[in-house]
Scaffold this motif. Structure first.
Motif, PDB file in Angstrom:
ATOM      1  N   GLU A 436      -1.138   8.462   9.227  1.00  0.00           N
ATOM      2  CA  GLU A 436      -0.148   7.996  10.189  1.00  0.00           C
ATOM      3  C   GLU A 436       1.057   7.461   9.435  1.00  0.00           C
ATOM      4  OE1 GLU A 436      -1.999   5.143  12.691  1.00  0.00           O
ATOM      5  OE2 GLU A 436      -3.256   6.610  13.741  1.00  0.00           O
ATOM      6  N   ALA A 437       2.190   7.527  10.066  1.00  0.00           N
ATOM      7  CA  ALA A 437       3.431   7.105   9.392  1.00  0.00           C
ATOM      8  C   ALA A 437       3.349   5.654   8.964  1.00  0.00           C
ATOM      9  CB  ALA A 437       4.618   7.324  10.340  1.00  0.00           C
ATOM     10  N   GLU A 438       2.774   4.794   9.807  1.00  0.00           N
ATOM     11  CA  GLU A 438       2.682   3.380   9.470  1.00  0.00           C
ATOM     12  C   GLU A 438       1.802   3.163   8.242  1.00  0.00           C
ATOM     13  OE1 GLU A 438       1.074  -0.839  11.433  1.00  0.00           O
ATOM     14  OE2 GLU A 438       0.792   1.068  12.474  1.00  0.00           O
ATOM     15  N   VAL A 439       0.654   3.841   8.207  1.00  0.00           N
ATOM     16  CA  VAL A 439      -0.276   3.688   7.088  1.00  0.00           C
ATOM     17  C   VAL A 439       0.327   4.252   5.811  1.00  0.00           C
ATOM     18  CG1 VAL A 439      -2.533   4.377   6.206  1.00  0.00           C
ATOM     19  CG2 VAL A 439      -2.279   3.702   8.597  1.00  0.00           C
ATOM     20  N   THR A 440       0.918   5.442   5.910  1.00  0.00           N
ATOM     21  CA  THR A 440       1.530   6.052   4.727  1.00  0.00           C
ATOM     22  C   THR A 440       2.650   5.176   4.177  1.00  0.00           C
ATOM     23  OG1 THR A 440       1.007   8.268   5.540  1.00  0.00           O
ATOM     24  CG2 THR A 440       2.720   8.080   3.864  1.00  0.00           C
ATOM     25  N   GLY A 441       3.497   4.697   5.053  1.00  0.00           N
ATOM     26  CA  GLY A 441       4.603   3.845   4.603  1.00  0.00           C
ATOM     27  C   GLY A 441       4.104   2.576   3.944  1.00  0.00           C
ATOM     28  N   PHE A 442       3.081   1.963   4.516  1.00  0.00           N
ATOM     29  CA  PHE A 442       2.539   0.737   3.942  1.00  0.00           C
ATOM     30  C   PHE A 442       1.963   0.979   2.549  1.00  0.00           C
ATOM     31  CE2 PHE A 442      -1.132  -1.989   3.142  1.00  0.00           C
ATOM     32  CZ  PHE A 442      -0.547  -3.254   3.224  1.00  0.00           C
ATOM     33  N   LEU A 443       1.138   2.014   2.400  1.00  0.00           N
ATOM     34  CA  LEU A 443       0.513   2.278   1.099  1.00  0.00           C
ATOM     35  C   LEU A 443       1.537   2.693   0.055  1.00  0.00           C
ATOM     36  CD1 LEU A 443      -2.740   4.143   2.225  1.00  0.00           C
ATOM     37  CD2 LEU A 443      -2.533   1.794   1.382  1.00  0.00           C
ATOM     38  N   LEU A 444       2.574   3.410   0.459  1.00  0.00           N
ATOM     39  CA  LEU A 444       3.621   3.770  -0.506  1.00  0.00           C
ATOM     40  C   LEU A 444       4.378   2.531  -0.975  1.00  0.00           C
ATOM     41  CD1 LEU A 444       5.109   7.083   0.980  1.00  0.00           C
ATOM     42  CD2 LEU A 444       3.864   6.809  -1.171  1.00  0.00           C
ATOM     43  N   ARG A 445       4.649   1.611  -0.064  1.00  0.00           N
ATOM     44  CA  ARG A 445       5.331   0.371  -0.466  1.00  0.00           C
ATOM     45  C   ARG A 445       4.467  -0.440  -1.421  1.00  0.00           C
ATOM     46  NH1 ARG A 445       6.687   0.436   5.028  1.00  0.00           N
ATOM     47  NH2 ARG A 445       5.109  -1.152   5.512  1.00  0.00           N
ATOM     48  N   VAL A 446       3.169  -0.490  -1.144  1.00  0.00           N
ATOM     49  CA  VAL A 446       2.260  -1.213  -2.042  1.00  0.00           C
ATOM     50  C   VAL A 446       2.229  -0.547  -3.410  1.00  0.00           C
ATOM     51  CG1 VAL A 446      -0.156  -1.808  -2.442  1.00  0.00           C
ATOM     52  CG2 VAL A 446       0.835  -2.142  -0.185  1.00  0.00           C
ATOM     53  N   LEU A 447       2.172   0.777  -3.422  1.00  0.00           N
ATOM     54  CA  LEU A 447       2.108   1.515  -4.684  1.00  0.00           C
ATOM     55  C   LEU A 447       3.353   1.265  -5.526  1.00  0.00           C
ATOM     56  CD1 LEU A 447       0.174   3.665  -6.009  1.00  0.00           C
ATOM     57  CD2 LEU A 447       1.766   5.385  -5.167  1.00  0.00           C
ATOM     58  N   ARG A 448       4.504   1.181  -4.873  1.00  0.00           N
ATOM     59  CA  ARG A 448       5.752   0.984  -5.608  1.00  0.00           C
ATOM     60  C   ARG A 448       5.973  -0.465  -6.017  1.00  0.00           C
ATOM     61  NH1 ARG A 448       8.895   4.288  -0.848  1.00  0.00           N
ATOM     62  NH2 ARG A 448       8.226   6.411  -1.434  1.00  0.00           N
ATOM     63  N   SER A 449       5.428  -1.407  -5.239  1.00  0.00           N
ATOM     64  CA  SER A 449       5.767  -2.815  -5.441  1.00  0.00           C
ATOM     65  C   SER A 449       4.834  -3.534  -6.388  1.00  0.00           C
ATOM     66  CB  SER A 449       5.765  -3.555  -4.091  1.00  0.00           C
ATOM     67  OG  SER A 449       6.655  -2.935  -3.180  1.00  0.00           O
ATOM     68  N   PHE A 450       3.608  -3.042  -6.566  1.00  0.00           N
ATOM     69  CA  PHE A 450       2.617  -3.792  -7.344  1.00  0.00           C
ATOM     70  C   PHE A 450       2.371  -3.152  -8.701  1.00  0.00           C
ATOM     71  CE2 PHE A 450       1.805  -5.476  -3.178  1.00  0.00           C
ATOM     72  CZ  PHE A 450       1.436  -6.799  -3.422  1.00  0.00           C
ATOM     73  N   GLY A 451       3.438  -2.875  -9.406  1.00  0.00           N
ATOM     74  CA  GLY A 451       3.290  -2.330 -10.747  1.00  0.00           C
ATOM     75  C   GLY A 451       2.612  -3.279 -11.695  1.00  0.00           C
ATOM     76  N   ALA A 452       2.670  -4.585 -11.404  1.00  0.00           N
ATOM     77  CA  ALA A 452       2.029  -5.573 -12.270  1.00  0.00           C
ATOM     78  C   ALA A 452       0.549  -5.713 -11.987  1.00  0.00           C
ATOM     79  CB  ALA A 452       2.721  -6.937 -12.098  1.00  0.00           C
ATOM     80  N   SER A 453       0.030  -5.079 -10.969  1.00  0.00           N
ATOM     81  CA  SER A 453      -1.389  -5.183 -10.627  1.00  0.00           C
ATOM     82  C   SER A 453      -2.004  -3.791 -10.562  1.00  0.00           C
ATOM     83  CB  SER A 453      -1.560  -5.898  -9.282  1.00  0.00           C
ATOM     84  OG  SER A 453      -2.927  -5.943  -8.925  1.00  0.00           O
ATOM     85  N   GLY A 459      -6.346   0.992  -5.768  1.00  0.00           N
ATOM     86  CA  GLY A 459      -6.781   1.148  -4.382  1.00  0.00           C
ATOM     87  C   GLY A 459      -5.767   1.879  -3.527  1.00  0.00           C
ATOM     88  N   ALA A 460      -4.473   1.571  -3.719  1.00  0.00           N
ATOM     89  CA  ALA A 460      -3.435   2.217  -2.920  1.00  0.00           C
ATOM     90  C   ALA A 460      -3.362   3.717  -3.226  1.00  0.00           C
ATOM     91  CB  ALA A 460      -2.089   1.548  -3.180  1.00  0.00           C
ATOM     92  N   ALA A 461      -3.514   4.080  -4.499  1.00  0.00           N
ATOM     93  CA  ALA A 461      -3.466   5.494  -4.868  1.00  0.00           C
ATOM     94  C   ALA A 461      -4.632   6.262  -4.247  1.00  0.00           C
ATOM     95  CB  ALA A 461      -3.488   5.639  -6.387  1.00  0.00           C
ATOM     96  N   LEU A 462      -5.833   5.712  -4.350  1.00  0.00           N
ATOM     97  CA  LEU A 462      -6.980   6.384  -3.745  1.00  0.00           C
ATOM     98  C   LEU A 462      -6.828   6.474  -2.226  1.00  0.00           C
ATOM     99  CD1 LEU A 462      -9.954   4.863  -5.799  1.00  0.00           C
ATOM    100  CD2 LEU A 462      -9.029   7.166  -5.958  1.00  0.00           C
ATOM    101  N   GLY A 463      -6.323   5.408  -1.610  1.00  0.00           N
ATOM    102  CA  GLY A 463      -6.108   5.436  -0.167  1.00  0.00           C
ATOM    103  C   GLY A 463      -5.131   6.509   0.246  1.00  0.00           C
ATOM    104  N   LEU A 464      -4.032   6.646  -0.496  1.00  0.00           N
ATOM    105  CA  LEU A 464      -3.061   7.690  -0.191  1.00  0.00           C
ATOM    106  C   LEU A 464      -3.658   9.078  -0.367  1.00  0.00           C
ATOM    107  CD1 LEU A 464       0.199   6.268  -1.816  1.00  0.00           C
ATOM    108  CD2 LEU A 464      -0.070   6.928   0.584  1.00  0.00           C
TER     109      LEU A 464
END
Length: 1028
Positions: A436-453, A459-464
């Motif tokens: 879904e657009a909401e889920v995809t957008g959320f996981l992409l933001r997490v993937l881009r924002s948490f480079g330090a973790s 988890g975000a990569a596997l979820g995507l």
């Protein structure tokens, strides 16, 4: 007097050098009759016989020499030379003909014919076929074809025609037989061949499928379901949409309902991009006049949301998970050990997969709080398995554990980075193949924002990857590539897996910039550069997934990977074979895997090669025990482990006794991980079985014994604990199947099983097996996508497919009282007292004797009927002791469990109000001689079906069945859903309230029955306390 028998052929061979032609002819004629006795002597004179064959002026001599040469070469094992000389001898000489072909009396003739067929097939399948075919060979093949057709052996003719690419024979066989089942036979054979292949192979498959489409369309009642299967195999999204529009625009209601059923089938078999193309074509087409409401419903069905909601309701409503089994596992394992904690998480997640039931978690918060680090990641991911398919309530359930999308510090939502990363993976599992657009957008933001973790990125990569399975999204791929190039081992491994999941089955697809094979080149190039084994392994598996279903097209990549020095890349090469040829049973691929299994120097590669056999042979599970029997006895424990998993994967859900007989001894293997693999494989094979199968009871007892044994190795206990969850997966309402109900490959299930096998290296990947869980139910829906109430008959004893008996809690044994010690002096005093009492009783008996006689006489008259009453009491006691005879059928309500083995026994009454649109009419078998002894059995089916003319409806498969209403004027009673979607939470507090109050989405069900009776107490507050 008969001439003496020959003892040697040397005298006859000497006659071959005589100049007299008559002597040579006599020698050849006699040798042709004794060649099978003296072939070893004749083999020394082959050169002389060849000279006669090539230069003799006599046609008869040449043919006789050719016959002798052919037979000698056959005895020597030279099949090609035997065929060549047999063709030179001529059919009339060596005896091939219709009568000989049928009887098969001569082994040499049979061998020559078999070699002839093999050579013809190899010629027809060569990359560059010869311009002119050997007429002698072609005549024999034509004779074989004609013999099969004349004898009605159409399937034999069709099988040879498919192998030799003879489209004309296929048409001729159907024209003669007029049997539509032959078309389905051809379609199944083509579907088993996979979706890839070389250019010439792809062209042939396209020709056959187009022929099938035309033949299915010419039937008296066109088979639109089989036509749709052909469209899916051809990836013809445009033709699929045209068919849907044609049916939706039809004035016949049954055609519209058929469009609904086809839409359901497409949503379960097509890839994301295929379905997206169909939806686009439907919205852009304006030449058809379909009802807007019907069009809207079909579009909704194609998204998969409708199917998921129905399956979710079925799993929630019929949840039969045994909590006592999970409790016993928890009490038997030392849960401070992270391995045991993960095993418990897996067992609970599998047992409650898709049921949204978190009762076990609520009752064991103390155990849940013990999770730490990656055990916490695994435990949080388990929520995604439990709520799988709960598309509308997933964010509400997981929001308390998800990271903030703005990239604030890990753990900013109140949990640790491990629980946040696990929640991202869980979100992907809930939306597997439904991004879904909401889920995809959320996981992409997490993937881009948490480079330090790296943990959260993991988890975000596997979820995507799971959510965008085979979507081919370049946006997601490019973001994953950025994470990969950061060269972090944890995040990079997940990125490698996810890139393969997103580009599943795309092969050497061009990039957005037009670069040929961009995905493959980038992944393989980085795998050779990086020094992190975890990243290499992720990319190796990713490459294997890219070539899913491509068969011969993947040969170049297979050769490249298997030739690498790095064993991890060779490991990826083996998995490329498994996924490229999944379900095909390709002999070349099997030979390659067996060769790697016994020759590679790395144990991981050998284990993967044996495991991969299960992926190739799952369409023919009965063959697998024979193939892996010797491997299961190998000296190498890794090979034995691979053999156990191959049996489990290929025979999943079959209850195959041959496989079970190989696995049960392996549960006592001296190596712990072999015992682990045997337990897991047994649970896969015995899923949805019950106590009527003795091996089920044995396996259950074995799992329990291993778990409770304090001296057992942790790895074996891990496998037994997982097995207890797998065998009860989905509340005992799902099976494990790598093919869809239409017989095509279940892409999601195949990939999920392949990723599950990687738990050997990384436990969290074990949750991926939930992608292979397939609900087994009869779900009848009408034109308005509502579920009406109706009954079907299961024409078999209820115990055959009943749920397993729930585990009984242990009973408290009463403590026996110990007898009190009695002294000898006390015993003597008690004896004297008893003697005095007897003397007193004797004196009183004399005075009462007269009264006793009078009373006896009066009682005699009253005891006349007593014996009959005693007999009746005895009879009633005997009947109570006997068990009531089990009925031979049972009635099932709509939305009930129906296992794959039970489907052939499902009957829809001829007078039923609701009948599936794909149902076919069948006749009840005629009464046999045994039925005359039991007339009640001969009329059983008629009574249950209500059919005066002894007919009933059957279905090809279970699942979601669109039904037509035979009595539309009467009122309909529908089933009220328990899983109605709750409105999305406005904030985190509101989401937490949804978690505390119970499974999301049940509070707004409009059901007045919930308001009757006493008001229950509010449940205790509940939250997953991962932060402590």
């Amino acid at each position: 007097m008969s001439p003496p028998a020959l003892t040697s052929s040397l005298g006859l061979l000497s006659l071959l050098d005589e100049p007299t032609p008559t002597l040579v002819t006599h020698a050849l004629t006699t040798l042709s009759t004794v060649v099978d006795l003296f072939w070893f002597e004749i083999s020394n004179s082959l050169s002389r016989l060849e000279i006669i064959y090539e230069s003799s002026p006599s046609e008869k001599d040449r043919r006789l020499a050719a016959t002798i040469l052919s037979r000698v070469h056959w005895h020597l094992g030279n099949q090609t030379e035997a065929l060549e000389f047999a063709l030179g001898a001529g059919e009339e000489i060596w005896g091939f003909g219709k009568a000989k072909f049928q009887s098969g009396g001569d082994e040499w003739v049979e061998a020559v014919v078999a070699t002839c067929i093999d050579q013809y097939i190899s010629i027809r399948n060569a990359k560059e076929p010869p311009k002119e075919e050997d007429t002698r060979l072609l005549n024999i093949i034509e004779t074989i074809f004609q013999t099969c057709l004349d004898d009605g052996e159409y399937k034999q003719a069709i099988g040879l025609a498919l192998d030799s690419k003879r489209l004309d024979v296929l048409q001729k066989a159907f024209k003669l037989s007029k049997d539509s089942s032959l078309l389905e036979y051809v379609l199944d054979a083509i579907a088993m061949g996979g979706e890839g292949g070389g250019k010439r192979e792809a062209e042939w498959r396209e020709q056959v499928l187009n022929l099938l489409i035309s033949l299915f369309s010419t039937l008296a009642t066109p088979d639109y379901f089989s036509i749709t299967r052909c469209f899916v195999l051809l990836s013809a999204s445009g033709s699929s949409s045209q068919l849907l529009l044609k049916l939706l625009s039809s004035p016949t209601p049954s055609d519209v309902l058929m469009a609904y059923q086809i839409a359901f089938d497409l949503s379960s078999t097509g890839s994301q991009d295929f379905i997206a193309d169909i939806r686009t074509s439907l919205t852009s087409e304006s030449s058809y006049s379909a009802d807007p409401e019907d069009m809207e419903r079909v579009m909704k069905i194609l998204t998969g949301e409708v199917s998921t909601r129905f399956q979710l309701e079925f799993l929630v409503r019929n949840n039969k998970a045994d909590l006592l089994i999970l409790k016993n596992i928890k009490e038997s394992l030392e849960l401070r050990n992270s391995v045991y904690h993960s095993a418990m998480s897996f067992a609970n997640a599998f047992a409650h997969s898709g049921t949204t039931s978190d009762q076990f978690l609520r009752e064991n918060l103390d155990w849940l709080a013990r999770a730490s680090n990656w055990s916490k990641f695994t435990a949080t991911t388990a929520l995604g398995v439990i709520h799988r398919g709960n598309l509308q309530g997933a964010m509400s359930v997981l929001r308390p554990y998800l990271p903030s999308a703005d990239g604030s510090a890990p753990g900013g939502s109140g949990g640790s980075e491990y629980s946040e990363g696990g929640a991202c993976f869980a979100l992907g599992l809930v939306h597997a193949n439904h991004p879904e657009a909401e889920v995809t957008g959320f996981l992409l933001r997490v993937l881009r924002s948490f480079g330090a973790s790296p943990t959260i990125q993991h988890g975000a990569a596997l979820g995507l990857g799971v959510a965008h399975l085979s979507s081919g999204s370049w946006e997601v791929y490019e973001d994953l590539k950025v994470v990969l190039f950061s060269d972090d081992a944890v995040a990079g491994e997940a990125a490698g897996y996810a890139m393969g999941l997103v580009m599943l089955g795309k092969g050497g697809v061009k990039g957005e910039d037009g670069e040929e094979g961009k995905v493959v080149n980038e992944m393989l190039g980085y795998a050779r550069e990086t020094q992190h084994e975890k990243i290499i392994r992720g990319l190796a598996m990713g490459l294997a997934m890219v070539w899913y279903g491509k068969r011969e097209e993947a040969e170049g990549m297979i050769e490249t990977l298997l030739g690498e020095k790095d064993p991890i890349l060779r490991y990826g090469g083996v998995w490329t074979v498994a996924l490229a040829y999944a379900g095909t049973g390709d002999n070349g691929a099997i030979k390659r895997l067996l060769h790697v299994a016994v020759s590679d120097v790395n144990d991981d590669v050998r284990r993967a090669a044996v495991t991969s056999l299960g992926f190739l042979l799952f369409r023919n599970p009965s063959q697998v025990p024979r193939v892996v029997q010797l491997l299961s006895e190998s000296y190498n424990p890794h090979v034995r482990y691979g053999a156990s998993l191959a049996l489990g994967i290929a025979c999943a859900g079959t209850g195959l006794e041959d496989a079970i007989s190989l696995l049960l001894p392996m549960t006592k293997d001296p190596v712990d991980y072999v015992r682990q693999g045997a337990c897991i494989a047994l649970s896969m094979i015995l899923i949805q079985r019950n106590e009527t199968l003795p091996s089920y009871v044995t396996a259950r007892a074995t799992f329990t014994k291993i778990i409770k044994d304090k001296h057992e190795d942790p790895m074996a206990k891990f496998g037994a604990a997982i097995s207890q969850g797998l065998i009860d997966a989905g509340g005992r309402n799902v099976t494990i199947s790598l093919q869809s109900k239409t017989g095509s490959l279940n892409m999601q299930a195949v990939v999920g099983m392949a990723m599950f096998c990687q738990f050997w290296y990384w436990f969290p990947l074990g949750h991926m097996i939930s992608l292979a869980f397939s609900p087994t139910a009869i779900i009848g829906v009408d034109r308005h996508l509502k579920v009406p109430k109706f009954e079907v008959t299961s024409n078999i004893k209820p115990s055959a497919f009943a749920y397993p008996v729930p585990t009984k809690p242990p009973t408290k044994e009463a403590v026996e009282k110990v007898a009190t010690a009695v002294l000898s002096t006390t015993a003597k005093a008690q004896a004297r007292a008893k003697a005095k009492e007897k003397e007193k009783e004797k004196d009183s008996m004399d005075t009462d004797e007269k009264e006793m006689k009078i009373s006896t006489e009066k009682d005699d008259a009253m005891k006349v009927d007593e014996p009959e009453s005693n007999e009746k009491d005895k009879e009633s006691e005997e009947t109570k002791g006997k068990k009531a005879a089990e009925p031979s059928y049972e009635s099932l309500q709509n939305l009930s469990r129906v296992t794959p083995g039970q489907v052939p026994h499902i009957r829809f009454s001829i007078s039923s109000r609701f009948v599936p649109v794909q149902a076919s009419l069948s006749n009840i078998r005629p009464a046999s001689s045994s039925d005359s002894l039991h007339p009640e059995k001969s009329t059983l089916l008629q009574k249950r079906s209500g059919a005066a003319d002894a007919q009933y409806y059957t279905v090809r498969s279970a699942g979601i069945l669109v039904v037509r209403d035979e009595k539309p004027d009467e009122p309909i009673e529908f089933i009220d859903f328990q899983t109605a979607a709750a409105p999305p939470a406005a904030n985190q507090d509101q989401a937490m309230d949804g978690v505390q109050g119970g499974p999301p989405g049940r509070d707004d069900v409009d059901d007045t029955r919930h308001l009757q009776g006493d008001i229950a107490e509010m449940p205790e507050p509940f939250e997953y306390d991962f932060g402590n």
